[in-house]
Design an enzyme around this catalytic site. Sequence first.
Site, PDB file in Angstrom:
ATOM      1  N   HIS A  37     -11.223  -6.262   7.915  1.00  0.00           N
ATOM      2  CA  HIS A  37     -11.888  -5.954   6.650  1.00  0.00           C
ATOM      3  C   HIS A  37     -13.132  -5.092   6.866  1.00  0.00           C
ATOM      4  O   HIS A  37     -13.984  -5.022   5.987  1.00  0.00           O
ATOM      5  CB  HIS A  37     -12.307  -7.243   5.930  1.00  0.00           C
TER       6      HIS A  37
ATOM      7  N   GLU B  15       0.817  -1.206   0.000  1.00  0.00           N
ATOM      8  CA  GLU B  15       0.000   0.000   0.000  1.00  0.00           C
ATOM      9  C   GLU B  15       0.854   1.262   0.000  1.00  0.00           C
ATOM     10  O   GLU B  15       0.520   2.249  -0.669  1.00  0.00           O
ATOM     11  CB  GLU B  15      -0.942  -0.003   1.203  1.00  0.00           C
TER      12      GLU B  15
END
Length: 373
Positions: A163, A94
Amino acid sequence: MVEKTFTEADRNDGIEPDMVDQGHAPKSTTGGNGTLPMNMIQALNSALDAKMAEDPNVLSFGEDAGYFGGVFRVTDKLQEKHGLTRSFDAPISECGIVAAAIGMGAYGLRPVVEIQFADYIYPAYDQIVSEAAKLRYRSAGMFTSPITVRSPYGGGIFGGQTHSQSPESLFTHIAGLKVVVPSNPYDAKGLLTACIEDDDPTIFFEPKRLYNGPFDGWHEKPVSPWKAQELAQVPAEKYTVPLGKARIMKEGADVTILAWGTMVWVSLAGAEHAGVDAEVIDLRSLVPLDIEAIEASVKKTGRCVIVHEAPKTSGYGAELSALVQERCFYHLEAPIARVCGWDTPYPHAFEWEYFPGPERVAEALKSTMNGGR
């Protein structure tokens, strides 16, 4: 009014925990007149497709966002339509994804990057906060960072602790960033287009519970209450929804509800459940914020309830509460109330108890109507 009882069956009557194939792009996403029925996945795909067709400097990349089309299929078929150099996969880094996007933006491109889940955005936080948000200022305007960081966020898919988080307040605090959260397909396409065209970095959070369509606040079924049917009709051609302009989802006289993303629909259901004539405002963008719309509504109703999915402490609702108090103090007839997630790590086993639901919203509305008692 007949009150609805929130049962265990309601909690379990949700989507299956399939986080992969939850929607596909409509056959026609650009050009032509009129509208197409779209869910949020399709609307976002349409926005990306239209901008990539219009501007060769726009590109899309991220984890599984190229060939596969994204874990939620938002970038489906973009690689096939626009080529490997415009839509491609990135390593599971990321920090590297966002760093590459910042460099591309500084040299004139308009990258749209996908962070697979908002929970994965933290390794890129330093790049977003220290580089992207500061580039225009530190270069005295010589460079900008016209990047859009897309990411599915929030709970509702049984994704567990890593998540399902809602980290919007971590970014609303950072000067130089814009933070956007759509609640419906129409706004999703227009807001994403506006973000791509903006010269400053934007964090674009996509509520996973709304990917397949607006719902009634009680179930995960894509039913069409209030404005949902209208908002699912999306123009096929490109358009923008301006950043910093809230939408009044429901007009009312008794109390103002401020919400964004999934909580807009929960708030509508909660107001109906309570039998309160609430004015429900969908903020749409958290930064820039339509404080004028908020101030006008609260001065009219004299009461304010703020609803968000993230934990209460230091959530964005605290900032909203302070702003409302500063601007509307002499108009308030009750304390400002917040209905939020728990101040705990995301509780996978108690996901539906964690979410602010219609019953919790209704309780807050009734308390506020009673002067906060």
